[in-house]
Design a protein around this motif. Structure first.
Motif, PDB file in Angstrom:
ATOM      1  N   ASP A 155       0.811  -1.222   0.000  1.00 56.62           N
ATOM      2  CA  ASP A 155       0.000   0.000   0.000  1.00 56.62           C
ATOM      3  C   ASP A 155       0.844   1.272   0.000  1.00 56.62           C
ATOM      4  N   ASP A 156       2.072   1.197  -0.483  1.00 54.48           N
ATOM      5  CA  ASP A 156       2.984   2.335  -0.490  1.00 54.48           C
ATOM      6  C   ASP A 156       3.287   2.721  -1.937  1.00 54.48           C
ATOM      7  N   SER A 217      -1.771   8.186   2.100  1.00 60.05           N
ATOM      8  CA  SER A 217      -2.359   6.925   1.635  1.00 60.05           C
ATOM      9  C   SER A 217      -2.680   7.007   0.148  1.00 60.05           C
ATOM     10  N   GLN A 219      -5.294   6.062  -1.049  1.00 64.92           N
ATOM     11  CA  GLN A 219      -6.722   6.334  -1.154  1.00 64.92           C
ATOM     12  C   GLN A 219      -6.993   7.747  -1.683  1.00 64.92           C
ATOM     13  N   ASP A 267      -6.785   2.308   8.336  1.00 62.46           N
ATOM     14  CA  ASP A 267      -6.802   3.341   7.308  1.00 62.46           C
ATOM     15  C   ASP A 267      -8.259   3.752   7.095  1.00 62.46           C
ATOM     16  N   SER A 269     -10.878   6.804   5.411  1.00 60.76           N
ATOM     17  CA  SER A 269     -11.006   7.989   4.561  1.00 60.76           C
ATOM     18  C   SER A 269     -12.475   8.372   4.417  1.00 60.76           C
ATOM     19  N   ASN A 285      -8.038  11.587   5.015  1.00 60.47           N
ATOM     20  CA  ASN A 285      -7.620  10.225   5.301  1.00 60.47           C
ATOM     21  C   ASN A 285      -6.756  10.205   6.564  1.00 60.47           C
ATOM     22  N   ARG A 287      -4.453   7.414   9.065  1.00 60.93           N
ATOM     23  CA  ARG A 287      -3.883   6.074   9.210  1.00 60.93           C
ATOM     24  C   ARG A 287      -3.201   5.947  10.574  1.00 60.93           C
TER      25      ARG A 287
END
Length: 797
Positions: A155-156, A217, A219, A267, A269, A285, A287
């Motif tokens: 997720d990076d 993120s 997202q 996480d 959003s 968002n 995290r």
């Protein structure tokens, strides 16, 4: 393993609770596709543009209104090809547009006017075209869908870019640095919303460009651009690459939310309109990391990071057709490592008697204002503040388990207040021009004090050696001007110049940039790019003071010049079909004026990056990076996709001793392969449930490292690399295999995903660095993490 099994069971229970359905679902789940169509050069809305979904029979479509907006409702969820056409403009076809339940899909389409009257309409079929139209070589755009699909990224966004040609893989799973075409990671700069920002990563070093996890993120992202060389005049103060990220606007019609829970953390959003009648929106968002849940899979002796961050964007459509965006990212990171409280184990591995705490606070907040000027021009201006605070303190625990010998304490801080503005004018379909100015106010403070000898009998040791200290301010000015010319139906030319000035040293650099493309036909092109690029050292390198032979503090490196490089790139692109692309790029980077040690053969490109600025430095170094990259990609279609690329290159540098040495990241050969398959499941018409399997493999030739000076370590207990003989150690080649499985359900009011990412499936443990075992007084090798599984669940509603 219990720390992994119990959270996994909890996650599975939550997923079963939220993804289960107790009521009958309709046979088909529908969604809305909407967006805005505008002129790419002027940002003016295009009224009357035709938008069609080609995969549906009969074809569904809509026309854009006076504001350039279109809406197509009641579309069955799925993947589609969308075609956008407008009289006098090049027709675009966007593949792999995804519609899911619970959240609308919103497109922002910039269209280019046909430059040659009567020419055939060009169909642009998802050619990875970057947002900056002046980029003709070494540039690639990637979408959020691609970020989610490529395994190993955890997720990076930065980790996903490691799969692109010319980017060296990181042997350490906890590091996301981008080393491009043999360059050090500090040679990469970051942008957000079109403005230069400070290093947006958790556990980032002052003056660096990488860390552990990207601060924001995926997202929030829309399409993001990545440049690996010969970038256009818009970009300066970079030698290796540019990561140009953009946040999307929040939904202006309805409120939407997403929650993700995994072994990496939480996480959340949310987005939506400020009011039902307006066009203003918010997007936010948050995290929180719980990476301690995967500590069973991390190398013994590695501290587990904990972090949290908040990102947002507020979008306002102003009455005068202008737009105002307010955005921000911020986060804190803490990494604690405690010594093993069993002295009988200290001989097992280096560092078990060591304790350390690292803490970083990073943030950026800013605003951009864009305003059309007539029908042919627009300007944008921005004001942002961005900075980083880094503290660390370490110690060795003595055998009485009470007394501590301090190794060092540091406090590094840097802040930048930036104003930028540019003006864009379209003289006609054949000529577009942009000119911009950026002014950065810099403020930096650094302090690091370490122990002079760890073998002292005096309890606790002494922090008596000031390795670096400094505090000062200055101003950096960047300016650029560039034009794009369509010379004919086959030839396109971009010319520009970039200027950079550092007030602290009085150093200035004027840098020409050039891009030229010959389009054989709509599917084949040959491009050439050239640029002179320069990059200053991190500001604290100029202000650092250290003790001279008499014990007095002295500023050694106040008058360093810019590192510089000529970039030349030749690129061939062939798109045999709408689904398949082949690219070949050959590049040459001739570096000169490189900052190196006056008396030691060290440089940043050589990998000597830790306290490099405390050495006596000058600009006597040179370097050379040259190579060829091959990439073959298939768009996601018919249920599968693949990405194959290979980079063959050589990266070296020469210091004042005139001996040529390999760059630390001279891997020579890097190869990546990614393949993914999607299956539609369920008996309902539309088959709205999906199962995705993705596999990624990476091979990399060896990287180099500088071994210890063992004599110094035995004599003083202080760990120092042998800077007189840099990059004489060679790591083994790397091979990583990553995989991910995603099961997605599209229900009427929500969609949910269960996913499992496995990084390093084959449980390889690559060599990272040497360490010194104080108990045995011997060197030990430190290895990277093995298999790292991440189980998670996500719901959008």
């Amino acid at each position: 393993m219990r720390m992994y099994i119990m959270p996994s069971l909890l996650l599975w229970s939550l997923m079963s609770l939220f993804t289960g359905s107790t009521i009958a679902q309709p046979t088909t789940v529908y969604q809305t596709l909407r967006g805005t169509i505008f002129d790419q050069a002027t940002q003016q809305p295009l009224a009357g543009a035709r938008v069609e979904i080609l995969d549906l029979k009969p074809v569904m479509g809509a026309m854009s209104d006076s504001d350039g907006e279109f809406v197509i409702e009641k579309i069955p969820v799925g993947r589609y090809q969308v075609q956008i056409s407008y009289l006098g403009y090049q027709t675009q076809r966007k593949g792999n547009v995804i519609l899911r339940s619970a959240q609308e899909t919103v497109l922002e389409i910039g269209m280019n006017e046909q430059a040659i009257e009567g020419e055939a309409v060009v169909i642009e079929a998802d050619q990875r075209q970057v947002t900056n139209e002046a980029s003709l070589v070494s540039a690639r755009s990637f979408s959020v869908e691609e970020l989610q699909r490529i395994p190993g990224g955890l997720d990076d966004p930065a980790r996903t870019a490691v799969k692109f040609p010319g980017v060296s893989p990181n042997p350490d799973a906890l590091v996301n640095e981008l080393n491009v075409r043999g360059n050090n990671s500090r040679a990469v700069i970051w942008r957000l919303e079109g403005v230069d920002i400070y290093n947006p990563n958790h556990f980032a070093l002052v003056g660096g460009s990488g860390g552990s996890v990207t601060l924001f993120s995926k997202q929030l992202l829309t399409n993001t651009d990545f440049f690996s060389g010969a970038f256009p005049a818009d970009y300066g103060n970079a030698l290796g690459g540019v990561f140009d990220a953009r946040f999307r606007n929040g939904n202006t019609r309805q409120r939407q939310h997403a929650v993700q829970l995994s072994l990496l953390g939480l996480d959340i959003s949310t987005e939506g309109p400020f009011s039902k009648s307006g066009k203003n929106s918010y997007l936010a968002n948050y995290r929180y990391s719980t990476t301690g849940l995967i500590q069973d899979f991390i190398e013994v002796g590695t501290a587990i990071p904990t972090y949290q961050d908040l990102s947002f964007k507020l979008h306002f459509q102003l009455p005068n057709a202008g737009t105002l965006n307010i955005f921000g990212i911020g986060g804190t990171s803490v990494q604690d490592f405690a010594p093993v409280m069993d002295t009988t184990r200290w001989a097992e591995a280096a560092g078990l008697d060591f304790g350390n705490r690292v803490q970083t606070t990073t943030g950026t907040v800013g605003a951009t204002y864009a305003q059309p000027v007539g029908k042919k021009s627009f300007f944008q201006t921005a004001l942002i503040g961005t900075g980083l605070r880094y503290t660390t303190g370490g110690y060795y625990l003595r055998s009485d388990l009470v007394t501590r010998d301090s190794t060092g304490k540091s406090l590094d801080y840097e802040f930048r207040l930036s104003w930028s503005s540019y003006f864009n004018h379209k003289f006609g379909p054949r000529h577009t021009h942009r000119t911009g100015l950026m002014v950065h106010g810099l403020s930096s403070q650094v302090l690091f004090v370490r122990s002079d000898n760890f073998w002292d009998d005096e309890p606790g040791g002494n922090l008596s050696d000031t390795l670096r200290v400094g505090q000062d301010e200055s101003v950096v000015v960047n300016a650029f001007s560039r034009s794009q010319f369509v010379l004919s139906s086959k030839w396109k030319l971009n010319v520009g110049v970039h200027f950079m000035y550092l007030a602290y040293t009085g150093e200035a650099s004027l840098e020409p940039r050039l891009g030229l493309r010959y389009q054989f036909n709509p599917r084949q092109s040959l491009s050439f790019g050239y640029g002179l690029h320069s990059q200053m050292e991190p500001f604290f390198a100029y202000i650092v003071q250290r003790r001279d032979a008499f014990g007095d503090l002295y500023r050694y490196n106040r008058n360093l010049g810019f590192n510089k490089a000529h970039h030349l790139v030749l690129s061939y692109r062939w798109q045999p079909s709408d689904k398949l692309r082949l690219g070949i790029e050959a590049y040459y980077q001739q570096q000169f004026n490189l900052v190196v040690g006056k008396d030691l053969p060290v440089s940043r490109v050589g990998g000597q990056d830790f306290f490099f600025e405390t050495l006596d430095l000058d600009n006597g170094g040179t370097g050379r990076n040259m190579g060829i990259e091959l990439a073959l990609e298939r768009n996601f279609s018919d249920g599968y996709y693949f990405l194959l690329n290979a980079s063959l290159f050589d990266a070296t540098y020469t210091a004042n001793d005139q001996i040529t040495r390999p760059s630390r990241f001279n891997n020579r050969l890097i190869a990546n392969g990614v393949i993914g398959k999607e299956w539609k499941l369920g008996k309902k018409r539309g088959k709205v449930n999906l199962l995705n399997l993705n596999i990624s493999g990476t091979y990399s030739g060896p990287q180099y490292y500088t071994p210890f000076n063992l004599e110094v370590a035995i004599d003083s207990g202080r760990i120092e690399t042998d800077l007189a003989n840099p990059n004489t150690g060679v790591q083994d080649p790397l091979f990583f295999l990553d995989a991910s499985v995603v099961y997605q359900r599209n229900l009427l009011k929500r969609n949910s995903q269960i996913f499992l990412q496995i990084k390093n499936v084959l449980n390889q443990r690559p060599f990272l660095r040497q360490a010194f075992n104080r108990t045995t007084r011997e060197t030990r090798d430190i290895f990277g993490s093995g298999l790292v599984p991440v189980l998670g669940w996500k719901m959008q509603f």
